[in-house]
Design a protein around this motif. Structure first.
Motif, PDB file in Angstrom:
ATOM      1  N   PRO A  25     -44.890   6.930  15.649  1.00 20.78           N
ATOM      2  CA  PRO A  25     -43.525   7.005  15.114  1.00 20.78           C
ATOM      3  C   PRO A  25     -43.287   6.001  13.971  1.00 20.78           C
ATOM      4  O   PRO A  25     -42.489   6.251  13.071  1.00 20.78           O
ATOM      5  CB  PRO A  25     -42.630   6.666  16.306  1.00 20.78           C
ATOM      6  CG  PRO A  25     -43.475   6.814  17.515  1.00 20.78           C
ATOM      7  CD  PRO A  25     -44.875   6.577  17.083  1.00 20.78           C
ATOM      8  N   ARG A  29     -42.497   8.937   9.881  1.00 20.22           N
ATOM      9  CA  ARG A  29     -41.171   9.171  10.427  1.00 20.22           C
ATOM     10  C   ARG A  29     -40.337   9.936   9.416  1.00 20.22           C
ATOM     11  O   ARG A  29     -40.451   9.742   8.221  1.00 20.22           O
ATOM     12  CB  ARG A  29     -40.505   7.836  10.729  1.00 20.22           C
ATOM     13  CG  ARG A  29     -39.097   7.986  11.236  1.00 20.22           C
ATOM     14  CD  ARG A  29     -38.447   6.678  11.534  1.00 20.22           C
ATOM     15  NE  ARG A  29     -39.254   5.966  12.500  1.00 20.22           N
ATOM     16  CZ  ARG A  29     -39.126   4.672  12.757  1.00 20.22           C
ATOM     17  NH1 ARG A  29     -38.255   3.971  12.107  1.00 20.22           N
ATOM     18  NH2 ARG A  29     -39.878   4.094  13.641  1.00 20.22           N
ATOM     19  N   GLU A  33     -35.130  13.835  13.031  1.00 22.94           N
ATOM     20  CA  GLU A  33     -36.209  14.040  14.003  1.00 22.94           C
ATOM     21  C   GLU A  33     -36.693  15.491  14.061  1.00 22.94           C
ATOM     22  O   GLU A  33     -37.850  15.753  14.304  1.00 22.94           O
ATOM     23  CB  GLU A  33     -35.728  13.599  15.395  1.00 22.94           C
ATOM     24  CG  GLU A  33     -35.486  12.108  15.511  1.00 22.94           C
ATOM     25  CD  GLU A  33     -36.752  11.284  15.322  1.00 22.94           C
ATOM     26  OE1 GLU A  33     -37.818  11.704  15.784  1.00 22.94           O
ATOM     27  OE2 GLU A  33     -36.664  10.217  14.693  1.00 22.94           O
ATOM     28  N   GLU A  38     -44.045  17.007  16.463  1.00 20.45           N
ATOM     29  CA  GLU A  38     -44.736  15.846  17.029  1.00 20.45           C
ATOM     30  C   GLU A  38     -46.237  16.064  17.088  1.00 20.45           C
ATOM     31  O   GLU A  38     -47.016  15.143  16.825  1.00 20.45           O
ATOM     32  CB  GLU A  38     -44.181  15.552  18.428  1.00 20.45           C
ATOM     33  CG  GLU A  38     -44.685  14.241  18.981  1.00 20.45           C
ATOM     34  CD  GLU A  38     -43.990  13.858  20.275  1.00 20.45           C
ATOM     35  OE1 GLU A  38     -44.631  13.162  21.066  1.00 20.45           O
ATOM     36  OE2 GLU A  38     -42.844  14.249  20.487  1.00 20.45           O
TER      37      GLU A  38
END
Length: 144
Positions: A25, A29, A33, A38
């Motif tokens: 993270p 980044r 989000e 991910e």
């Protein structure tokens, strides 16, 4: 860290997994989000971890070019003027009498400043001031 087989930071997972899970993270980044998947981020950071030598080391030819350029920049630069100035500069010689007058006047003014500094010093009591003034008086006789 990940290439060191003797380093075990967590018994439940490998050092590589721990490093990836901890630092991904911070490495990659997004402002929002939902923009980054991910799994893709983990794969990208994993790739960077595997090939960090190739990614973060510049090619050898660039290193040599930069090194040569720095050597050139560090050489002293000689600038030749088209017309050199032919003016001769020198100090004006003083006579012995002028020198003696300047020496004594400078010494006297320095001694005056020192004595005034001792008298004006609030950290010294009267006994210490007298002691310092006496020392200056005996040494000033040697100077003058």
């Amino acid at each position: 860290m990940t290439s060191n087989p003797n380093l075990c930071l967590d018994v439940t997972q490998t050092t590589r997994s721990l490093v990836l899970g901890t630092f991904y993270p911070a490495i990659l980044r997004s402002q929002e989000e939902c923009d980054l998947d991910e799994l893709v981020v983990l794969q990208l950071v994993s790739f960077m971890l595997d090939f960090f030598d190739d990614i973060f080391n510049p090619p050898a030819d660039i290193k040599t070019q930069v090194s040569e350029r720095l050597k050139i920049m560090q050489r002293p630069q000689v600038v030749y003027s088209p017309r050199p100035e032919r003016t001769v500069r020198f100090c004006q010689q003083t006579t012995v009498d002028d020198f003696e007058n300047q020496r004594t006047s400078t010494s006297h003014s320095a001694l005056e400043q020192l004595l005034e500094g001792i008298i004006a010093d609030g950290n010294l009591n009267l006994k210490e001031k007298k002691k310092h003034l006496k020392q200056v008086g005996t040494k000033s006789k040697l100077i003058i």
